[in-house]
Design a protein around this motif. Structure first.
Motif, PDB file in Angstrom:
ATOM      1  N   THR A   3      21.374  31.653 -26.204  1.00 49.69           N
ATOM      2  CA  THR A   3      21.552  30.586 -26.827  1.00 49.69           C
ATOM      3  C   THR A   3      20.103  30.256 -26.641  1.00 49.69           C
ATOM      4  N   HIS A   5      16.437  27.657 -27.064  1.00 49.62           N
ATOM      5  CA  HIS A   5      15.377  27.099 -28.600  1.00 49.62           C
ATOM      6  C   HIS A   5      14.112  27.257 -27.828  1.00 49.62           C
ATOM      7  N   THR A   7      11.462  26.579 -29.010  1.00 49.13           N
ATOM      8  CA  THR A   7      10.789  25.388 -29.213  1.00 49.13           C
ATOM      9  C   THR A   7      10.715  24.692 -27.725  1.00 49.13           C
ATOM     10  N   THR A   8      11.926  24.585 -26.837  1.00 51.19           N
ATOM     11  CA  THR A   8      11.831  23.412 -25.769  1.00 51.19           C
ATOM     12  C   THR A   8      12.013  24.192 -24.293  1.00 51.19           C
ATOM     13  N   ALA A  88      19.015  31.873 -41.501  1.00 49.55           N
ATOM     14  CA  ALA A  88      18.090  32.531 -40.488  1.00 49.55           C
ATOM     15  C   ALA A  88      16.916  31.092 -40.828  1.00 49.55           C
ATOM     16  N   TYR A  89      17.167  30.515 -41.155  1.00 46.99           N
ATOM     17  CA  TYR A  89      15.740  29.552 -41.223  1.00 46.99           C
ATOM     18  C   TYR A  89      15.061  28.989 -39.418  1.00 46.99           C
ATOM     19  N   GLU A  90      16.158  28.642 -38.955  1.00 47.67           N
ATOM     20  CA  GLU A  90      16.307  27.759 -37.615  1.00 47.67           C
ATOM     21  C   GLU A  90      15.473  29.214 -36.843  1.00 47.67           C
ATOM     22  N   GLU A  91      16.106  30.191 -37.039  1.00 46.69           N
ATOM     23  CA  GLU A  91      15.606  31.696 -36.217  1.00 46.69           C
ATOM     24  C   GLU A  91      14.250  31.441 -36.235  1.00 46.69           C
ATOM     25  N   ARG A  93      11.735  29.396 -37.220  1.00 43.45           N
ATOM     26  CA  ARG A  93      11.617  28.335 -36.946  1.00 43.45           C
ATOM     27  C   ARG A  93      11.103  28.857 -35.608  1.00 43.45           C
ATOM     28  N   ASP A  94      12.453  29.206 -35.184  1.00 46.41           N
ATOM     29  CA  ASP A  94      12.384  29.108 -33.967  1.00 46.41           C
ATOM     30  C   ASP A  94      11.082  30.199 -32.940  1.00 46.41           C
ATOM     31  N   ARG A 101       3.590  27.698 -29.588  1.00 47.61           N
ATOM     32  CA  ARG A 101       4.203  26.230 -28.686  1.00 47.61           C
ATOM     33  C   ARG A 101       3.037  26.551 -27.583  1.00 47.61           C
TER      34      ARG A 101
END
Length: 118
Positions: A3, A5, A7-8, A88-91, A93-94, A101
């Motif tokens: 897993t 992220h 964005t980072t 999967a709102y976070e997915e 956004r990712d 980015r």
């Protein structure tokens, strides 16, 4: 699966991003997902989802299966109804973070020696 992220993490899993984008690569699937996102966390019954999205029957079932395999939606039983929801709102956004980015990172970069943009 690891897993990350995006964005980072500069080593974001390109295969995972490509797979998720592939699941969204159908106008009908994108319409179904957008309809579920608009509906919010409570989701919609499968019948209401079909009515709002204009995608019904076995076609809707097929698209929901692909979106579920990508981890973007889920279905649950509620009495005699099937409720579908975007999860999967976070997915999502990712994925947008993955694309944005490094926005404009190469803009204004000097051309390699011996080439001209003119």
């Amino acid at each position: 699966m690891k897993t990350t992220h995006p964005t980072t993490d500069p080593d974001f899993d390109l295969a995972r991003a490509a797979s998720t984008f592939a699941a969204l690569g159908s106008e009908q699937r994108l319409t179904v997902l957008r309809t579920l996102v608009r509906a919010g966390l409570e989701g919609l019954s499968i019948g209401e989802l079909g009515t709002r999205s204009g995608v019904t029957g076995s076609t809707l079932t097929h698209h929901m299966k692909i979106l579920a395999q990508a981890g973007l939606v889920h279905q649950r039983k509620a009495g005699r109804s099937i409720i579908c929801a975007a999860v999967a709102y976070e997915e999502l956004r990712d994925l947008s973070g993955f694309l944005l980015r490094e926005c404009c990172a190469d803009a204004g970069a000097p051309s390699p020696k011996g080439t001209s943009d003119d």
